[in-house]
Design a protein around this motif. Sequence first.
Motif, PDB file in Angstrom:
ATOM      1  N   LEU A  83      -9.660  -3.008 -10.411  1.00  0.00           N
ATOM      2  CA  LEU A  83      -8.828  -3.788 -11.267  1.00  0.00           C
ATOM      3  C   LEU A  83      -7.300  -3.436 -11.522  1.00  0.00           C
ATOM      4  O   LEU A  83      -6.378  -4.358 -11.483  1.00  0.00           O
ATOM      5  N   GLN A  84      -6.954  -2.072 -11.476  1.00  0.00           N
ATOM      6  CA  GLN A  84      -5.451  -1.550 -11.069  1.00  0.00           C
ATOM      7  C   GLN A  84      -5.046  -2.283 -10.062  1.00  0.00           C
ATOM      8  O   GLN A  84      -3.850  -2.448  -9.952  1.00  0.00           O
ATOM      9  N   ALA A  85      -5.778  -2.087  -8.827  1.00  0.00           N
ATOM     10  CA  ALA A  85      -5.045  -2.657  -7.569  1.00  0.00           C
ATOM     11  C   ALA A  85      -4.742  -4.255  -7.601  1.00  0.00           C
ATOM     12  O   ALA A  85      -3.745  -4.574  -7.253  1.00  0.00           O
ATOM     13  N   ARG A  86      -5.679  -4.847  -8.212  1.00  0.00           N
ATOM     14  CA  ARG A  86      -5.477  -6.298  -8.365  1.00  0.00           C
ATOM     15  C   ARG A  86      -4.208  -6.766  -9.118  1.00  0.00           C
ATOM     16  O   ARG A  86      -3.398  -7.561  -8.793  1.00  0.00           O
ATOM     17  N   ALA A  87      -4.118  -5.784 -10.390  1.00  0.00           N
ATOM     18  CA  ALA A  87      -2.940  -6.065 -11.212  1.00  0.00           C
ATOM     19  C   ALA A  87      -1.722  -5.614 -10.569  1.00  0.00           C
ATOM     20  O   ALA A  87      -0.704  -6.305 -10.722  1.00  0.00           O
ATOM     21  N   ASP A 128      -6.744   9.582 -16.372  1.00  0.00           N
ATOM     22  CA  ASP A 128      -7.033   9.466 -17.879  1.00  0.00           C
ATOM     23  C   ASP A 128      -5.924   9.220 -18.525  1.00  0.00           C
ATOM     24  O   ASP A 128      -5.561   8.328 -19.586  1.00  0.00           O
ATOM     25  N   ILE A 129      -4.894  10.289 -18.721  1.00  0.00           N
ATOM     26  CA  ILE A 129      -3.745  10.197 -19.450  1.00  0.00           C
ATOM     27  C   ILE A 129      -2.713   8.886 -19.157  1.00  0.00           C
ATOM     28  O   ILE A 129      -2.413   8.478 -20.217  1.00  0.00           O
ATOM     29  N   VAL A 130      -2.668   8.753 -17.795  1.00  0.00           N
ATOM     30  CA  VAL A 130      -1.600   7.761 -17.519  1.00  0.00           C
ATOM     31  C   VAL A 130      -2.412   6.305 -18.135  1.00  0.00           C
ATOM     32  O   VAL A 130      -1.497   5.544 -18.689  1.00  0.00           O
ATOM     33  N   ALA A 131      -3.625   6.190 -17.722  1.00  0.00           N
ATOM     34  CA  ALA A 131      -4.300   4.729 -18.277  1.00  0.00           C
ATOM     35  C   ALA A 131      -4.226   4.802 -19.855  1.00  0.00           C
ATOM     36  O   ALA A 131      -4.014   3.677 -20.349  1.00  0.00           O
ATOM     37  N   LEU A 132      -4.537   5.732 -20.618  1.00  0.00           N
ATOM     38  CA  LEU A 132      -4.235   5.736 -21.972  1.00  0.00           C
ATOM     39  C   LEU A 132      -2.961   5.575 -22.612  1.00  0.00           C
ATOM     40  O   LEU A 132      -2.968   4.875 -23.379  1.00  0.00           O
ATOM     41  N   THR A 133      -2.026   6.153 -21.824  1.00  0.00           N
ATOM     42  CA  THR A 133      -0.801   5.846 -22.347  1.00  0.00           C
ATOM     43  C   THR A 133      -0.177   4.464 -22.029  1.00  0.00           C
ATOM     44  O   THR A 133       0.450   3.964 -22.886  1.00  0.00           O
ATOM     45  N   LEU A 134      -0.588   3.906 -20.997  1.00  0.00           N
ATOM     46  CA  LEU A 134      -0.297   2.510 -20.726  1.00  0.00           C
ATOM     47  C   LEU A 134      -0.962   1.499 -21.652  1.00  0.00           C
ATOM     48  O   LEU A 134      -0.373   0.567 -22.052  1.00  0.00           O
ATOM     49  N   SER A 155     -20.868   6.773 -13.069  1.00  0.00           N
ATOM     50  CA  SER A 155     -19.390   7.098 -13.225  1.00  0.00           C
ATOM     51  C   SER A 155     -18.645   6.857 -12.060  1.00  0.00           C
ATOM     52  O   SER A 155     -17.627   6.306 -12.236  1.00  0.00           O
ATOM     53  N   ALA A 156     -19.142   6.908 -10.944  1.00  0.00           N
ATOM     54  CA  ALA A 156     -18.515   6.601  -9.744  1.00  0.00           C
ATOM     55  C   ALA A 156     -18.296   5.105  -9.703  1.00  0.00           C
ATOM     56  O   ALA A 156     -17.409   4.576  -9.351  1.00  0.00           O
ATOM     57  N   VAL A 157     -19.425   4.259 -10.221  1.00  0.00           N
ATOM     58  CA  VAL A 157     -19.067   2.665 -10.216  1.00  0.00           C
ATOM     59  C   VAL A 157     -18.088   2.523 -11.147  1.00  0.00           C
ATOM     60  O   VAL A 157     -17.229   1.572 -10.906  1.00  0.00           O
ATOM     61  N   ALA A 158     -17.895   3.148 -12.461  1.00  0.00           N
ATOM     62  CA  ALA A 158     -17.101   2.664 -13.403  1.00  0.00           C
ATOM     63  C   ALA A 158     -15.464   3.270 -12.844  1.00  0.00           C
ATOM     64  O   ALA A 158     -14.647   2.308 -12.906  1.00  0.00           O
ATOM     65  N   VAL A 183      -9.107  -0.917 -18.099  1.00  0.00           N
ATOM     66  CA  VAL A 183      -8.859   0.084 -17.219  1.00  0.00           C
ATOM     67  C   VAL A 183      -8.826   1.464 -17.818  1.00  0.00           C
ATOM     68  O   VAL A 183      -9.661   2.399 -17.361  1.00  0.00           O
ATOM     69  N   ALA A 184      -8.592   1.656 -18.957  1.00  0.00           N
ATOM     70  CA  ALA A 184      -8.436   2.963 -19.524  1.00  0.00           C
ATOM     71  C   ALA A 184      -9.898   3.360 -19.951  1.00  0.00           C
ATOM     72  O   ALA A 184     -10.280   4.363 -19.810  1.00  0.00           O
ATOM     73  N   GLY A 185     -10.475   2.237 -20.567  1.00  0.00           N
ATOM     74  CA  GLY A 185     -11.891   2.646 -21.045  1.00  0.00           C
ATOM     75  C   GLY A 185     -12.793   2.954 -19.957  1.00  0.00           C
ATOM     76  O   GLY A 185     -13.504   3.711 -19.898  1.00  0.00           O
ATOM     77  N   LEU A 186     -12.617   2.154 -18.691  1.00  0.00           N
ATOM     78  CA  LEU A 186     -13.503   2.460 -17.552  1.00  0.00           C
ATOM     79  C   LEU A 186     -13.063   3.988 -17.035  1.00  0.00           C
ATOM     80  O   LEU A 186     -14.116   4.948 -16.732  1.00  0.00           O
ATOM     81  N   ALA A 187     -11.772   4.275 -16.755  1.00  0.00           N
ATOM     82  CA  ALA A 187     -11.393   5.769 -16.521  1.00  0.00           C
ATOM     83  C   ALA A 187     -12.012   6.751 -17.401  1.00  0.00           C
ATOM     84  O   ALA A 187     -12.469   7.649 -16.945  1.00  0.00           O
ATOM     85  N   LEU A 188     -11.595   6.499 -18.770  1.00  0.00           N
ATOM     86  CA  LEU A 188     -12.138   7.653 -19.512  1.00  0.00           C
ATOM     87  C   LEU A 188     -13.770   7.853 -19.565  1.00  0.00           C
ATOM     88  O   LEU A 188     -14.221   8.671 -19.716  1.00  0.00           O
TER      89      LEU A 188
END
Length: 267
Positions: free
Chosen positions: A247-251, A196-202, A237-240, A215-220
């Motif tokens: 998405l992050q892996a593809r990026a 959550d913190i890393v995704a939101l920071t990015l 939640s697991a689906v999100a 990605v941040a929205g899905l993680a949060l």
Amino acid sequence: MIVTLPLERPLRRDALAVVLIPLGLVLGGALAWPLVCLVALRAAVRGELRLMLLWYGVALGFDPQALLIGPFIAALAIQRRAAPAWVALAGLAAAAILLARGYIGDLSMAPFLLDLPLSRGAPNLWVLLRAVPGMWELPLIGLALVASVGAAGAYTAWFSARRLYSHMMPDAVLLCALAMTTVMPATDATALVIADIVALTLALTKGSDPARWRVAGLALGASTLALLPQPAAPPISAVALLIATLLQARAVLKPAANDNPLMPRTA
């Protein structure tokens, strides 16, 4: 002449973070380990490999869930050819924290691997599979352990063979945190704090990139849904979390136009 230890100057910058050690011992390592992991990751981005290993050892001593970022730590240590003595320092730091926790009575007997729960509140892949009719009767814990080891090994092999520059590390860390939270059993909701913190920071630092916010929205969103008492919340939640991981892996892993396989791309 005053002789300074190799870690003395970096530790001065982490003086505030040192407070996490006594706080973690008093309040419980389960509350402190994600924050200590973040301190270790910050040291990695700054290029302070020794300090990264030291803090990671402290995090492991607080809670084995710190294994979530273990593949990233291992990949960077291999890539930068960390001396065995400094790798051993991480083990000594973990052992010291475990001894301190045992002294104050904060340790309990660890269960056998096959007795581990699939989840202790984290919305992982196994929560999703268990929601499928008939799947809950199957012994999924063995598959979960094999998948965790396989994912960790694949991640470590991929990133240890590629030069990780400081601006690439947050994306690599986020992929590690998301992927391992998705497959690793016996984790609780605090496991999502790092992602959550890393995704939101990015997302905040790359505010014009909508893919970061997705990605941040899905993680949060996964973290929020995991806290709800409704029976349908954990599978959703697991689906999100799974979508955020993909998405992050593809990026991160998809080759860019110049065929560099590790570029800060958008999902």
